[in-house]
Write an enzyme that holds these catalytic residues in place. Structure first.
Site, PDB file in Angstrom:
ATOM      1  N   ASP A 193      -6.546   9.073  -4.615  1.00 20.08           N
ATOM      2  CA  ASP A 193      -6.298   8.099  -5.604  1.00 20.08           C
ATOM      3  C   ASP A 193      -6.126   8.563  -6.693  1.00 20.08           C
ATOM      4  OD1 ASP A 193      -4.878   6.473  -7.279  1.00 20.08           O
ATOM      5  OD2 ASP A 193      -6.393   4.781  -7.043  1.00 20.08           O
ATOM      6  N   ASP A 204       0.238   5.699 -11.205  1.00 18.23           N
ATOM      7  CA  ASP A 204      -0.797   5.547 -10.484  1.00 18.23           C
ATOM      8  C   ASP A 204      -0.533   4.815  -8.809  1.00 18.23           C
ATOM      9  OD1 ASP A 204      -3.260   4.547  -9.150  1.00 18.23           O
ATOM     10  OD2 ASP A 204      -3.383   2.781 -10.410  1.00 18.23           O
ATOM     11  N   HIS A 273      -2.493  -4.309  -9.423  1.00 16.46           N
ATOM     12  CA  HIS A 273      -2.560  -5.004 -11.540  1.00 16.46           C
ATOM     13  C   HIS A 273      -1.753  -4.402 -12.055  1.00 16.46           C
ATOM     14  CE1 HIS A 273      -4.103  -0.717 -11.814  1.00 16.46           C
ATOM     15  NE2 HIS A 273      -4.030  -0.571 -10.222  1.00 16.46           N
ATOM     16  N   HIS A 281      -5.463  -0.977 -15.931  1.00 13.51           N
ATOM     17  CA  HIS A 281      -5.956  -2.214 -15.541  1.00 13.51           C
ATOM     18  C   HIS A 281      -5.885  -3.510 -16.652  1.00 13.51           C
ATOM     19  CE1 HIS A 281      -8.043  -2.036 -11.188  1.00 13.51           C
ATOM     20  NE2 HIS A 281      -7.828  -0.292 -11.505  1.00 13.51           N
ATOM     21  N   GLU A 306      -0.895  -2.137  -4.972  1.00 17.08           N
ATOM     22  CA  GLU A 306      -1.897  -1.612  -4.410  1.00 17.08           C
ATOM     23  C   GLU A 306      -2.622  -2.099  -3.412  1.00 17.08           C
ATOM     24  OE1 GLU A 306      -6.140   1.206  -5.829  1.00 17.08           O
ATOM     25  OE2 GLU A 306      -4.754  -0.661  -7.683  1.00 17.08           O
ATOM     26  N   GLU A 396      -0.222   2.992  -2.112  1.00 12.99           N
ATOM     27  CA  GLU A 396      -0.217   2.681  -3.970  1.00 12.99           C
ATOM     28  C   GLU A 396       0.906   3.495  -4.244  1.00 12.99           C
ATOM     29  OE1 GLU A 396      -3.104   1.740  -7.648  1.00 12.99           O
ATOM     30  OE2 GLU A 396      -3.045   3.682  -6.531  1.00 12.99           O
TER      31      GLU A 396
END
Length: 415
Positions: A193, A204, A273, A281, A306, A396
């Site tokens: 990640d 992300d 998110h 987040h 994700e 993700e």
């Protein structure tokens, strides 16, 4: 990436032919008068083509040298579905999008630069990560690649959060602390990640590696669930409904391990998110099970779609040594009695702001850091684990809900 097509001589329109070449003979060489009036041709020297600058392995070239005009590649574009389809041709929405792209913050270009750095780093990671490597060396290699390509510069650009390297039953929030001796094994399932930011605009994106084909169906299930979430996402889509599509896709897969068929379960307590500037987040969550959340996705929002799947219970608990910390964006104003804690907070504000960091990278820790956590100023994020023996996977993507279409900014040739 599609290779550029070279123009054949007959394809070049007369308007762009060099004037000197227009006076040349048929083969492009200038004609000279020889004895007896016969035309002889003198070969014209060709200028050597300038070699295109390409990224090295490991990455050592900053993106500003590879994209000298300062414009970074657009991500994968997807049209909105159903009721949103009018946005593609709406002149009003196109005008809104132009305004956003000309914003003084250069929002789109910043996140595209972050995404391009992400692609460079993970391309290298996929090649150099092999069983037998220390997790610390893997983390250092990836983060060095990110810093180099994005041209890290304090809070202007750099790593958005510690590189997650969660193994097997551990689904998220594990990064090796200094002194960690854990080594990647041939039977391990590794979640990678990576977070990159430019001026607080965060890309992300995550993927999973496995060197044992037993778990290929698990990886396929989670990747397909993420792609479903990306495809079904859109302006005015309700988050609870979107979660149902993700769940349906993931639960259609199963994995055979040692002769036993195991269902792939979405992990209940993990979610996608929204992403805010310098805040990984946001307040909106995309769960992995259908639910009654009527909250809608909105124009202009950034989402991390994700998904996590498991061969175990599909539930995680906090377990293991903490490595991830972040200063809370809504932290209360608390008088700190310890001077050392005050100094640590100043260092955190200067170097990370509200971006997460790994304890080993802060200029302090221990008692002072625990004090900031206890006061609600800093949030700790312990590793999140399913039952031992289970295997978990993660994929993700970051998507932008543009006024006209959605952009999968982190999409690459690999996933």
């Amino acid at each position: 990436m599609i290779a550029p097509v070279e123009n054949k001589p007959e394809d070049v329109p007369p308007a762009v032919v060099d004037e000197e070449e227009a006076e040349d003979g048929e083969d492009g060489a200038p004609e000279t008068q020889g004895a007896g009036g016969e035309g002889k041709k003198k070969k014209k020297k060709k200028k050597p083509k300038k070699k295109k600058l390409e990224q090295t392995e490991p990455p050592s070239i900053g993106l500003s040298r590879l994209f000298s005009d300062g414009n970074y590649p657009e991500g994968e574009i997807q049209d909105y579905k159903d009721d949103n389809s009018y946005r593609t041709t709406s002149e009003e929405k196109r005008y809104d999008e132009r305004r956003m792209m000309e914003d003084i913050d250069e929002t789109y270009n910043n996140i595209r630069k972050a995404a391009e750095a992400h692609r460079h780093a993970r391309k290298w990671a996929r090649k150099f990560i092999r069983p037998g490597m220390r997790m610390l060396d893997i983390a250092d290699g990836i983060e060095d690649a990110v810093r180099t390509t994005v041209e890290a510069n304090g809070l202007e650009a750099g790593i958005a959060f510690p590189t997650g390297l969660s193994l097997n039953h551990c689904a998220a929030h594990y990064s090796p602390n200094p002194g960690d001796t854990l080594v990647l094994g041939e039977k391990d399932v590794l979640k990678i990640d990576i977070g990159v930011h430019v001026r607080g605009r965060i890309c992300d994106s995550a993927f999973t590696l496995s060197f044992d084909p037993t778990y290929d169906p698990l990886l396929e299930a989670v990747r397909a669930a993420t792609d479903t979430g990306v495809r079904e996402a859109g302006i005015d889509v309700r988050l609870g409904e979107l979660a149902g599509y993700i769940q349906e896709t993931m639960e259609s897969y199963e994995v055979e391990v040692n002769g036993k068929v195991l269902p792939v379960r979405p992990i209940e307590h993990l979610s996608g998110h929204t992403i805010h500037p310098y805040q990984i987040h946001g307040k909106k969550s995309v769960l992995l099970y259908k639910n009654e959340d009527q909250t809608k996705m909105e124009e202009g929002e950034y989402f991390a779609i994700e998904t996590f799947g498991s061969t175990g219970r599909g539930k995680v608990v906090e377990q293991g040594e903490v490595s991830h910390y972040a200063r809370r964006a809504d932290a209360p104003h608390v008088p700190l009695r310890l001077t050392s804690a005050q100094n640590l907070l100043k260092s955190i504000n200067k170097n990370f702001g509200t971006l997460p960091w790994c304890d080993g990278t802060s200029s302090g820790g221990g008692e002072q850091l625990n004090h900031l956590v206890s006061q609600g100023i800093v949030q700790d994020y312990p590793p999140l684990c399913d039952v031992r023996g289970a295997m978990t996977a993660q994929f993700e993507h970051t998507i932008l809900l543009r006024p006209t279409r959605k952009e999968v900014v982190s999409r690459g040739d690999d996933y």
